[in-house]
Design a protein around this motif. Structure first.
Motif, short mmCIF file in Angstrom:
data_model
loop_
_atom_site.label_atom_id
_atom_site.label_comp_id
_atom_site.label_asym_id
_atom_site.label_seq_id
_atom_site.Cartn_x
_atom_site.Cartn_y
_atom_site.Cartn_z
N UNK A 191 0.85 -1.19 0.00
CA UNK A 191 0.00 0.00 0.00
C UNK A 191 0.88 1.24 0.00
N UNK A 192 0.55 2.23 -0.83
CA UNK A 192 1.36 3.43 -0.97
C UNK A 192 1.27 4.28 0.28
N UNK A 193 2.41 4.87 0.66
CA UNK A 193 2.45 5.79 1.79
C UNK A 193 2.32 7.23 1.34
N UNK A 194 2.06 7.46 0.10
CA UNK A 194 1.93 8.82 -0.40
C UNK A 194 2.24 8.86 -1.89
N UNK A 195 1.99 10.00 -2.50
CA UNK A 195 2.23 10.17 -3.93
C UNK A 195 3.73 10.24 -4.20
N UNK A 196 4.20 9.47 -5.21
CA UNK A 196 5.62 9.42 -5.54
C UNK A 196 6.03 10.70 -6.29
N UNK A 197 7.18 11.23 -5.93
CA UNK A 197 7.71 12.42 -6.59
C UNK A 197 8.22 12.08 -7.99
N UNK A 198 8.05 13.03 -8.91
CA UNK A 198 8.60 12.85 -10.25
C UNK A 198 10.11 12.99 -10.23
N UNK A 199 10.61 13.84 -9.38
CA UNK A 199 12.06 14.02 -9.23
C UNK A 199 12.63 12.80 -8.52
N UNK A 200 13.62 12.13 -9.11
CA UNK A 200 14.19 10.91 -8.57
C UNK A 200 15.36 11.16 -7.63
N UNK A 241 15.80 4.78 -7.68
CA UNK A 241 15.39 4.01 -8.84
C UNK A 241 13.90 3.77 -8.88
N UNK A 242 13.31 3.36 -7.76
CA UNK A 242 11.87 3.07 -7.75
C UNK A 242 11.18 3.90 -6.67
N UNK A 243 10.77 3.24 -5.59
CA UNK A 243 10.04 3.96 -4.54
C UNK A 243 10.95 4.38 -3.39
N UNK A 245 17.09 4.50 2.41
CA UNK A 245 15.83 3.79 2.62
C UNK A 245 14.60 4.67 2.69
N UNK A 246 14.75 6.00 2.56
CA UNK A 246 13.59 6.87 2.65
C UNK A 246 12.72 6.74 1.41
N UNK A 247 11.40 6.80 1.62
CA UNK A 247 10.45 6.72 0.51
C UNK A 247 10.41 8.06 -0.21
N UNK A 248 10.44 8.03 -1.53
CA UNK A 248 10.52 9.25 -2.33
C UNK A 248 9.11 9.77 -2.64
N UNK A 249 8.44 10.28 -1.61
CA UNK A 249 7.07 10.78 -1.77
C UNK A 249 7.05 12.30 -1.69
N UNK A 250 5.92 12.87 -2.13
CA UNK A 250 5.73 14.31 -2.07
C UNK A 250 5.74 14.78 -0.61
N UNK A 251 6.31 15.96 -0.39
CA UNK A 251 6.42 16.48 0.98
C UNK A 251 5.08 16.98 1.49
N UNK A 252 4.20 17.43 0.62
CA UNK A 252 2.89 17.93 1.03
C UNK A 252 1.85 16.84 0.76
N UNK A 253 1.11 16.49 1.82
CA UNK A 253 0.13 15.42 1.73
C UNK A 253 -1.18 15.88 2.37
#
Length: 366
Positions: free
Chosen positions: A1-10, A20-22, A28-36
């Motif tokens: 299950x996603x913890x938030x929207x993935x950022x386009x910037x890798x 590379x992916x999530x 180990x940090x998840x690459x999600x948007x800072x504003x949720x």
């Protein structure tokens, strides 16, 4: 299950490495948007804590239905697929003592309680009238008999309280208040203490309880409120007591097994898993009690309730022996002997811990 929207910037916002992916391969940090959205604060907490990817539910399945399996997997180094033992224990402990507080009495239960209180008052009134008639009769007879007036006064105290001072540690007065050893207040308690030289050790033991009960009653609390406060105090103190007992339980395991093969750490892991199972068992019993209380009071439902409780309790008892045999890999006979010895030792140790808990909980009431 996603913890938030993935950022386009890798580029990882934490360490600057390419993602590379999530998840960042470096930190180990998840690459999600800072504003949720606001609800993300709660959903993220639940997801992180229970690991909906299967880690949490797999852990619970092994913990409940595969005795010893979780401990063997963890000690074998397969740790990423399961919730860490300490984290598991803290979470289960929180759930076990939080969920029961959500249960509230139904309207029918409250109505039954009110009816019970009315019947109690009526019985107390009838007993009061009966006692008054007896005392009046005794006083009339006393005119022609050589009975000391002091004996009549003692009779009044014991009859009004409705207790046998020599045998009843906890009783009830005519007005519904608690009495200790036949005393309704500390003045009566001290008076009975001075008269009864043979049972002063009993009075000394009960004195702290008497002081607390009489103090709470002076504050306006009735019997039901005192028992409710006592139960609440015990429930809130029990997790602390179990947590304190964890290293004691692990120590007994360490004494009974090979010190070179089984380190104290290994015994601690077994203890954390076993105590987590016990807490889950307690939660299941509480939940079953609340659910089964909703059923009609028919014989068939009472029999079903008894069978369900019996099955759960028996399973909780034999769980330790199965888990102990599978983890420590002793022969069946040795495992049974060690298991029985550990069970008896820990039973009395836990009993002492619970008695101490009851005493401390009572003293802590305010």
């Amino acid at each position: 299950m996603s913890h938030g929207k993935i950022r386009e910037d890798k580029t990882c916002l934490n360490c600057g490495h390419i993602v590379g992916e999530r998840f960042c391969p470096h930190c180990g940090q998840e690459n999600t948007e800072t504003k949720q959205p606001f609800h993300y604060l709660f959903t993220h907490f639940i997801e992180d804590f229970t690991h909906y990817d299967g880690q949490f539910w797999k852990t619970i399945k092994y913990l409940l239905f595969r005795p010893g399996k979780l401990t063997k997997e963890y000690l074998a180094g397969k740790r990423q697929a399961y919730v860490a033992p300490v984290k598991l224990y803290i979470f289960v402990s929180f759930i076990t003592f939080f969920v029961p507080s959500l249960f509230s009495s139904s309207g029918e239960q409250q109505e039954e309680k009110n009816v019970y209180n009315i019947n109690t008052i009526q019985r107390q009134k009838a007993n009061k009238e009966r006692i008054a008639k007896i005392l009046d009769s005794v006083n009339k007879e006393n005119k022609n008999m050589l009975i000391p007036q002091g004996a009549i006064n003692d009779l009044k105290v014991t009859e009004v309280n409705g207790n046998n001072i020599e045998t009843d540690a906890l009783g009830e007065t005519k007005d519904g208040k608690l009495s200790i050893l036949g005393a309704a207040n500390m003045k009566q308690f001290d008076s009975l203490y001075a008269k009864d030289a043979n049972n002063r050790s009993v009075f000394d033991f009960m004195r702290p309880f008497a002081k607390k009960v009489f103090h709470l009653q002076e504050q306006g609390l009735n019997k039901e409120q005192i028992f409710d406060k006592f139960s609440e105090t015990v429930v809130h103190t029990l997790p602390k007591a179990l947590f304190i007992y964890l290293p004691v339980f692990a120590f007994f395991l360490w004494l009974f097994h090979n010190k070179k093969k089984w380190w104290f750490f290994d015994n601690g892991i077994f203890t954390l898993h076993y105590f987590s199972f016990l807490l889950l068992g307690i939660l299941i019993l509480i939940s079953l009690s609340e659910l089964l209380s909703l059923l009609p009071d028919y014989t068939i439902f009472n029999v079903i309730s008894f069978l369900v409780y019996t099955i759960v309790i028996v399973y909780m008892l034999i769980y330790f022996f199965i888990a102990h045999h599978r983890v420590y890999e002793n022969s069946r006979s040795i495992s049974v002997v060690k298991g029985m010895s550990l069970f008896i030792i820990n039973f009395f140790a836990l009993l002492c811990m619970l008695l101490l808990l009851v005493y401390i909980s009572f003293r802590m009431m305010h």
